[in-house]
Design an enzyme around this catalytic site. Structure first.
Site, PDB file in Angstrom:
ATOM      1  N   LYS A  78       6.447  -7.400  -8.757  1.00 29.49           N
ATOM      2  CA  LYS A  78       5.332  -8.153  -8.190  1.00 29.49           C
ATOM      3  C   LYS A  78       4.075  -7.301  -8.046  1.00 29.49           C
ATOM      4  O   LYS A  78       3.003  -7.841  -7.805  1.00 29.49           O
ATOM      5  CB  LYS A  78       5.715  -8.778  -6.849  1.00 29.49           C
ATOM      6  CG  LYS A  78       5.891  -7.823  -5.689  1.00 29.49           C
ATOM      7  CD  LYS A  78       6.151  -8.615  -4.405  1.00 29.49           C
ATOM      8  CE  LYS A  78       6.243  -7.688  -3.204  1.00 29.49           C
ATOM      9  NZ  LYS A  78       6.472  -8.451  -1.954  1.00 29.49           N
ATOM     10  N   ASP A  79       4.195  -5.963  -8.211  1.00 28.55           N
ATOM     11  CA  ASP A  79       3.015  -5.097  -8.159  1.00 28.55           C
ATOM     12  C   ASP A  79       2.283  -5.032  -9.493  1.00 28.55           C
ATOM     13  O   ASP A  79       1.149  -4.539  -9.552  1.00 28.55           O
ATOM     14  CB  ASP A  79       3.414  -3.669  -7.776  1.00 28.55           C
ATOM     15  CG  ASP A  79       3.830  -3.549  -6.315  1.00 28.55           C
ATOM     16  OD1 ASP A  79       3.565  -4.503  -5.549  1.00 28.55           O
ATOM     17  OD2 ASP A  79       4.414  -2.516  -5.945  1.00 28.55           O
ATOM     18  N   ARG A 126      -0.354 -14.026   1.357  1.00 30.67           N
ATOM     19  CA  ARG A 126       0.534 -15.172   1.106  1.00 30.67           C
ATOM     20  C   ARG A 126       1.361 -15.499   2.347  1.00 30.67           C
ATOM     21  O   ARG A 126       1.528 -16.665   2.720  1.00 30.67           O
ATOM     22  CB  ARG A 126       1.463 -14.834  -0.065  1.00 30.67           C
ATOM     23  CG  ARG A 126       2.617 -15.806  -0.257  1.00 30.67           C
ATOM     24  CD  ARG A 126       3.631 -15.258  -1.255  1.00 30.67           C
ATOM     25  NE  ARG A 126       4.196 -13.993  -0.831  1.00 30.67           N
ATOM     26  CZ  ARG A 126       5.214 -13.851   0.020  1.00 30.67           C
ATOM     27  NH1 ARG A 126       5.777 -14.921   0.558  1.00 30.67           N
ATOM     28  NH2 ARG A 126       5.681 -12.662   0.342  1.00 30.67           N
ATOM     29  N   ARG A 127       1.897 -14.471   3.012  1.00 28.80           N
ATOM     30  CA  ARG A 127       2.693 -14.705   4.215  1.00 28.80           C
ATOM     31  C   ARG A 127       1.813 -15.150   5.379  1.00 28.80           C
ATOM     32  O   ARG A 127       2.187 -16.034   6.154  1.00 28.80           O
ATOM     33  CB  ARG A 127       3.458 -13.438   4.589  1.00 28.80           C
ATOM     34  CG  ARG A 127       4.515 -13.021   3.577  1.00 28.80           C
ATOM     35  CD  ARG A 127       5.301 -11.823   4.083  1.00 28.80           C
ATOM     36  NE  ARG A 127       6.203 -11.317   3.051  1.00 28.80           N
ATOM     37  CZ  ARG A 127       6.236 -10.054   2.640  1.00 28.80           C
ATOM     38  NH1 ARG A 127       5.406  -9.164   3.172  1.00 28.80           N
ATOM     39  NH2 ARG A 127       7.082  -9.671   1.714  1.00 28.80           N
ATOM     40  N   ARG A 144      -0.200  -2.602   7.952  1.00 22.36           N
ATOM     41  CA  ARG A 144       0.018  -1.765   6.780  1.00 22.36           C
ATOM     42  C   ARG A 144       1.151  -0.781   7.077  1.00 22.36           C
ATOM     43  O   ARG A 144       1.616  -0.683   8.197  1.00 22.36           O
ATOM     44  CB  ARG A 144      -1.261  -0.997   6.432  1.00 22.36           C
ATOM     45  CG  ARG A 144      -2.417  -1.886   6.054  1.00 22.36           C
ATOM     46  CD  ARG A 144      -3.656  -1.078   5.717  1.00 22.36           C
ATOM     47  NE  ARG A 144      -4.100  -0.254   6.828  1.00 22.36           N
ATOM     48  CZ  ARG A 144      -5.299   0.317   6.878  1.00 22.36           C
ATOM     49  NH1 ARG A 144      -6.145   0.151   5.890  1.00 22.36           N
ATOM     50  NH2 ARG A 144      -5.639   1.057   7.911  1.00 22.36           N
ATOM     51  N   ARG A 150       6.549  -0.458   9.849  1.00 23.25           N
ATOM     52  CA  ARG A 150       6.463  -1.870  10.226  1.00 23.25           C
ATOM     53  C   ARG A 150       7.533  -2.255  11.244  1.00 23.25           C
ATOM     54  O   ARG A 150       7.258  -2.946  12.229  1.00 23.25           O
ATOM     55  CB  ARG A 150       6.601  -2.747   8.981  1.00 23.25           C
ATOM     56  CG  ARG A 150       5.407  -2.657   8.067  1.00 23.25           C
ATOM     57  CD  ARG A 150       5.795  -3.101   6.660  1.00 23.25           C
ATOM     58  NE  ARG A 150       4.682  -2.847   5.762  1.00 23.25           N
ATOM     59  CZ  ARG A 150       3.727  -3.722   5.495  1.00 23.25           C
ATOM     60  NH1 ARG A 150       3.748  -4.908   6.044  1.00 23.25           N
ATOM     61  NH2 ARG A 150       2.738  -3.411   4.688  1.00 23.25           N
ATOM     62  N   CYS A 239      -2.044 -10.021  -7.220  1.00 23.21           N
ATOM     63  CA  CYS A 239      -0.899  -9.920  -6.311  1.00 23.21           C
ATOM     64  C   CYS A 239      -1.305 -10.067  -4.853  1.00 23.21           C
ATOM     65  O   CYS A 239      -0.450 -10.207  -3.981  1.00 23.21           O
ATOM     66  CB  CYS A 239      -0.178  -8.588  -6.523  1.00 23.21           C
ATOM     67  SG  CYS A 239      -1.195  -7.131  -6.184  1.00 23.21           S
TER      68      CYS A 239
END
Length: 321
Positions: A78-79, A126-127, A144, A150, A239
């Site tokens: 996805k990157d 997106r989230r 980040r 996280r 992305c």
């Protein structure tokens, strides 16, 4: 016979992913593989990914391939920019990890059990958009950092968030699946295109290695990812855009079928366009293009060109994480 040099980013997740590919290649072919750490511009920068541009975590690996400093590289699929790269070839797409998103909460509550005003951290637009679209009145905070950073925001001694959302695949590859509170149903949170998939890339003219790496390819995963990324490319979105897609393969009346779901969501969640298409794995790219056209016809283009709210485009450093 000399060992094959596998280029990888230096994060714990990237090394874990590359290590799995190296082990699989050794088992399938008997060839020895050594990991070579490559530092990317995205790893050096503290700026939001969206401001750095698409492909910031892969360009250094591709430069190393071109310079023959490494023989092949492993990317979080996805990157990767949706456009191909001259002289390079994605020789294998190994079997995908679970592509869904995962929720880790401070007190064990599920997403729909979080009270209004609960703080939820995530780096992906997106989230952020989909969390707002749920209408749960959550306080969504762009964050980040790597997986450890996280999770500490929720479970550490200095925790300042009620929950975080991450890719389930990354947690699984790091052996941290037991920390997941809830694996989010795609009906609540549709994944990013190609989430959970890896791309194994080498020089196109290295035909022996292309053939060797093909032993790692998983055809159903490649078909699903092809459909999802064709949708993303047709929408001309990168992305960091609020685009989600998830393709599943299932047995139909006349053989295997792809069921592709796609969504474009405004960053504030006020507009949420979700559509689907089906077709055969052989037509994966065409299914993705057709669904993108459907989304555009339904008004997705007006969402994709809309300005983002302040702070909403902050992305994680390493969008896999």
């Amino acid at each position: 016979m000399t060992a094959l040099r596998l280029g990888t980013r230096g994060s714990a997740l990237a090394v874990a992913q590359s290590g799995r590919v190296a082990d699989a290649l050794r088992a399938a072919t008997g060839r020895e593989v050594e990991l070579v750490e490559i530092v990317t511009a995205g790893d050096r920068s503290t700026a939001p990914v969206a401001s750095l541009g698409v492909g910031v975590f892969v360009s250094a690996l591709r430069d190393a391939l071109g310079a023959k400093e490494i023989d092949f590289a492993v990317h979080s699929y996805k990157d990767l920019p949706t456009a191909g790269h001259d002289g390079l070839h994605i020789a294998a797409v190994p079997q995908r990890e679970d592509p869904r998103d995962a929720l880790i909460t401070r007190d064990g509550r599920m997403l729909t059990e979080l009270p209004p005003g609960a703080t939820v951290g995530t780096g992906a637009l997106r989230r952020i958009a989909q969390l707002h679209a749920l209408g749960l009145q959550l306080q969504v905070t762009p964050i980040r950092g790597n997986v450890d950073t996280r999770i500490r925001r929720v479970t550490g001694p200095d925790a300042d968030l009620d929950a975080v959302v991450l890719a389930r695949a990354g947690l699984a590859r790091l052996g941290r699946s037991d920390e997941i509170t809830e694996t989010l149903d795609p009906m609540l949170m549709l994944p990013a295109p190609a989430q959970g998939a890896l791309a194994v890339e080498c020089r196109a003219d290295d035909t022996d290695l292309v053939e060797l790496l093909a032993a790692l390819d998983h055809a159903p995963t490649r078909a699903a990812v092809t459909a999802e990324r064709a949708l993303l490319a047709t929408l001309e979105a990168g992305c960091s855009a609020p685009v989600a897609a998830f393709a599943e393969l299932a047995e139909g009346d006349h053989g295997d079928e792809i069921y592709l779901r796609g969504a474009v969501i405004s960053p504030d969640g006020a507009r949420d366009i979700r559509l689907s298409r089906t077709g055969t794995p052989a037509d994966a790219a065409e299914i993705g293009k057709a669904l993108a056209a459907d989304l555009l016809d339904a008004g997705a283009d007006t969402i994709l060109v809309a300005p983002m709210p302040s702070g909403a485009q902050a992305q994680q450093l390493g969008s896999t994480e």
